[in-house]
Design an enzyme around this catalytic site. Structure first.
Site: not given
Length: 884
Positions: A622, A276
């Site tokens: 969000e 990642d």
């Protein structure tokens, strides 16, 4: 070889002329084995790696792999996003967000969608491939999707990127998406998919670079790993992304157990592992996991454990430089053979994408830039948007019996493109908001739009041009605009102009920044709130006061705003600054004035025959590591699952007018809309429905199709029903282990028609462990219109330790004409009939197994209709231990 040696010598002498050398080397590099399509992929990869110096090898291990001119190797940027369409590369077909596509419960449709996405990746690649065969960021063919993490808690801001809370549903939908992306050519990948983030990653965002997760052996095997396993063993995914967090004290990107023992040895993974973005640096950073003391030790730990490629995070200065790799090799911390192994995997991937073969020889040679964002692709986006709509509640309001004369469209998501696209998104060429969809579907209705409220505060429309002047004397209306090359307002402006407003649409793929200056003269006295609708960072100053500073890090800014008291008629100096990276660059200065209190929305509702309230969330509140200064939100995550308070207050005021209200929720995670469930006659969960989403919502209201989406997550009543967000234990979470009463259960969704189940049959009343079981049932459309039913098969192991309450083990979305009956068949294999013990061992155990086939779980509550379905029971004899 004689010719190539002369070229290499020439290129060495002309080091400053790298680009001509690439072309020169490529012109005769076909004689090198790695350029020979007749050789095996393994032979070709081994050949090119054998020709590299250590320094060249190290530079190829980062996501921005540079060209090697002397070898004719073009640059390649591995970082490309395709969660629900080609992302961050300009115009593309935007499908519903991943959680919305999962709500379709339609794996074949998901594969078709992914096939379209891969076509558009090829189209983008063809459009922007360099003369030397290289690629830019977000223009390559290695796609860092899908997100296979389990959406274990509705507070997680990135749950919208997942396929929900269930391992089985996630695996089936994920496999379909991977197959659509990678294609079915035996020699070449259309694109390469990536299962991420491996493993256990699921929030909180605020601690993701430091989180050390200690899942139980049971939860790891039962919940967190099955979908990853399936995408590898069945989906044949060719890339896996290791996560930011640690698992049992070891960073995921340095975990030999995760990346070598499980992934490669147990599951037979053949592809490459990418970190990642920033996760490799987490291995050694002092403010992160700090697993090693130095960067060289950190990269060595990662590569030795099985990581093959480092994605550096430019946003947080978390790139891991190739010098650390070279240092680790020279210090004896990292064997060069390990580096070579990683490079073999990476170049095998590039070769299997056809990046070293003549383009005209590839099976994708016919894909041109014209095959991006086509009418056919947008039609597929509409089809998926319609399939993803979930009718949560309907007291008979829907479908509309006739077109209303007057419709009031209210709410922050009614005319909001952010509410269509979610995060990790492309740019729709002609986005259809809910407002636009209603106007298109009901052209004869009088439709009045009043926003009424923002997502988490007052409505914030664009600041009108009339309040701006370039100087205190107001000799010229507008604002002075200075445009800079680069994102940091550095140096002399490349262009200066007068703009009527602080609004700009960037053109082209570049890094740029802009500063507007002048004066602002408000028309009201009181608190004013300012922010910039921007795809990157922004700042607003009134006089010497920094009203809001969301300069950010260039990725997914929030809707952070700031307040200041202003007096009507008084002129104030104003400075607005913004920047953009890549092709995302649209800025608009917004404000909230004292008079924006929702009264206009209530008045619009009073005059209407129907109210459509479009609310919920967007990826500005969000999402991934963001600033949100509002009650109920924290760092991209949520602390409450209620509808945000400003929306709730306006919804209640609008409802009190007494007109029929239809609530359209647009969000990427569950909302506890308890008041609406009791008071509003119809509620539709539309998710982030993509570029065609407004058409899908309007068509649902009109009854042009019968909704058949089903929830891929549990809608709880409140966070009070849940364990702490930071608790990774699955006890009390998801429908599999939650014993309370949800607001809407996993698998729930209403229809405009009715379905009946009959003749549930099993192939045997008793089966030996390891013997497949066939389950069949007849499903009839007993209702007034054609419609799809989502047939769901759940398995329960009453009284067995470690078993969930029930677990989905089969589903089919079935179209049925009115009055039609079809026989649906499922085969339950050994894994479907197994459970996991406390030691993390998956077994088939003797005893009774309960089966349910129906249109949802066999649960209900007051206010929800009884779920249609049928039950059966089978007895399992013997036992069997299954591989991990």
């Amino acid at each position: 070889m004689f010719v190539s040696r002369k070229i290499l010598i020439a290129c060495a002498l002309l080091a400053s002329a790298a680009q001509p050398c690439v072309a020169l080397a490529q012109s005769s590099s076909a004689i090198l084995p790695y350029r020979n399509p007749a050789l095996s992929v393994e032979q070709r990869a081994a050949d090119i790696v054998s020709r590299m110096t250590l320094e060249e090898k190290a530079r190829q291990l980062g996501h921005t792999a540079p060209a090697i001119p002397r070898l004719g190797v073009p640059e390649y940027n591995w970082w490309n996003e395709g969660l629900h369409g080609v992302a961050r590369a300009g115009i593309a077909t935007v499908f519903p967000q991943a959680i919305g596509m999962a709500a379709s419960w339609d794996a074949p449709l998901m594969q078709s969608v992914a096939d379209v996405i891969s076509t558009e990746f090829r189209a983008k690649y063809a459009e922007r491939v360099h003369p030397n065969g290289g690629t830019d960021w977000y223009r390559g063919l290695t796609v860092w999707s899908p997100n296979i993490n389990i959406f274990r808690d509705p507070r997680w801001g990135r749950g919208q990127e997942t396929y929900g809370e269930d391992p089985y549903l996630t695996s089936r939908v994920g496999i379909a998406f991977i197959r659509g992306l990678q294609g079915d050519n035996p020699k070449y990948f259309k694109t390469i998919a990536t299962s991420k983030h491996y493993a256990v990653h699921s929030g909180p965002e605020s601690n993701r670079h430091k989180e050390d997760v200690h899942p139980s052996a049971h939860d790891l095997e039962d919940t967190y790993l099955p979908a990853f396993r399936a995408t590898v063993t069945e989906g044949q995914v060719y890339s896996v992304m290791c996560a930011y967090n640690a698992v049992d004290g070891i960073p995921a990107c340095a975990s030999e157990d995760l990346m070598d023992t499980r992934l490669r040895k147990d599951w037979g993974f053949k592809g490459f592992v990418v970190s990642d973005c920033g996760a490799a640096a987490n291995i050694f950073r002092e403010d992160s996991l700090r697993y090693t003391k130095t960067a060289a030790e950190g990269v060595a730990a990662g590569f030795k454990a099985g990581m093959d490629l480092i994605c550096g995070d430019y946003r947080n200065n978390m790139s891991t430089e190739p010098e650390h790799i070279v240092a680790a090799v020279r210090a004896g911390q990292l064997p060069e053979a390990v580096v070579d192994q990683a490079l073999h995997r990476l170049f095998e991937a590039r070769i299997r994408l056809g990046l070293f073969d003549p383009p005209a020889s590839l099976p994708f040679a016919g894909i041109t830039p014209a095959q991006n964002d086509t009418p056919e692709h947008r039609a597929m986006a509409l089809k998926m948007a319609q399939a993803s709509m979930v009718l949560l509640k309907n007291d008979g309001l829907l479908p509309l019996k006739q077109a209303p004369r007057r419709i009031a469209v209210i709410g922050p998501n009614a005319d909001n493109v952010d509410a269509l696209v979610g995060n990790y998104n492309g740019t729709p060429s002609a986005p259809v908001t809910v407002l636009a969809g209603l106007r298109a579907r009901f052209p004869d209705a009088q439709i009045e739009f009043v926003e009424g409220t923002g997502l988490v505060g007052p409505a914030a429309p664009p600041v009108p041009d009339a309040v701006f002047c370039t100087d205190a004397s107001c000799s010229t209306r507008g604002l002075k605009a200075e445009i800079f090359r680069g994102p940091n307002l550095e140096g002399a402006p490349s262009e200066t102009r007068t703009n009527p407003n602080a609004a700009f649409d960037w053109q082209g793929d570049r890094e740029s920044s802009i500063r507007w200056t002048g004066t602002i003269t408000p028309t009201e006295t009181g608190e004013h709130r300012f922010r910039v609708a921007s795809d990157n960072g922004y700042r607003v100053f009134i006089g010497d006061t920094a009203v809001v500073d969301e300069w950010g890090v260039g990725d997914a800014p929030s809707i952070l705003d700031g307040a200041i008291r202003l007096e009507a008629g008084k002129s104030y100096p104003i400075r607005v600054e913004a920047f953009q990276r890549g092709v995302r660059g649209r800025q608009r200065l917004l404000w909230s004035t004292p008079s924006q209190n929702g009264n206009d929305a209530v008045e619009a509702a009073r005059k209407a025959d129907l109210v459509v309230f479009a609310g919920g969330l967007t990826a500005r509140v969000e999402g991934e590591e963001m600033k949100v200064a509002a009650a109920g939100f924290a760092g991209g995550d949520r602390t409450s699952i209620d509808l945000p308070a400003p929306q709730q207050r306006l919804l209640e005021r609008v409802h009190a007018v007494g007109k029929p209200v239809m609530l359209v929720l647009m969000n990427g995670s569950a909302l506890g809309v308890n008041w609406a469930d009791k008071n509003v006659p119809a509620i539709v969960e539309a998710w982030y429905p993509g570029g065609e989403g407004g058409h899908a919502v309007a068509r649902l209201l009109a009854g042009d199709f019968s909704p058949a989406g089903r929830l891929p997550v549990t809608f709880y009543k409140s966070v009070d029903q849940l364990p702490a967000f930071s608790d990774y234990r699955m006890a009390g979470r998801t429908y599999r282990y939650f014993a309370g009463e949800p607001l809407y259960p996993f698998g729930h969704g209403l229809s405009y028609t009715r379905f009946r189940y009959a003749n549930l049959k099993i192939s045997a009343a008793t089966v030996a462990a390891g013997t497949p079981l066939t389950v069949t049932a007849d499903v009839t459309n007993d209702g007034p219109v054609d419609g799809d039913e989502v047939v769901q098969l759940y398995v329960s192991h009453p009284g067995k330790a470690g078993a969930p309450i029930r677990a989905l083990q089969g589903f089919q979305r079935v179209p049925l004409k009115r009055g039609e009956t079809r026989t649906i068949s499922f085969i339950l294999d050994d894994r479907a009939l197994s459970i996991v013990d406390d030691q993390g061992i998956r077994r088939i155990v003797p005893g009774n197994v309960d089966l349910w086939v129906g249109g949802g779980q066999p649960v209900s509550r007051a206010g929800l209709p009884q779920v249609a379905g049928a039950r059966a029971q089978v007895r399992v004899t013997g036992s069997r231990t299954l591989p991990r």
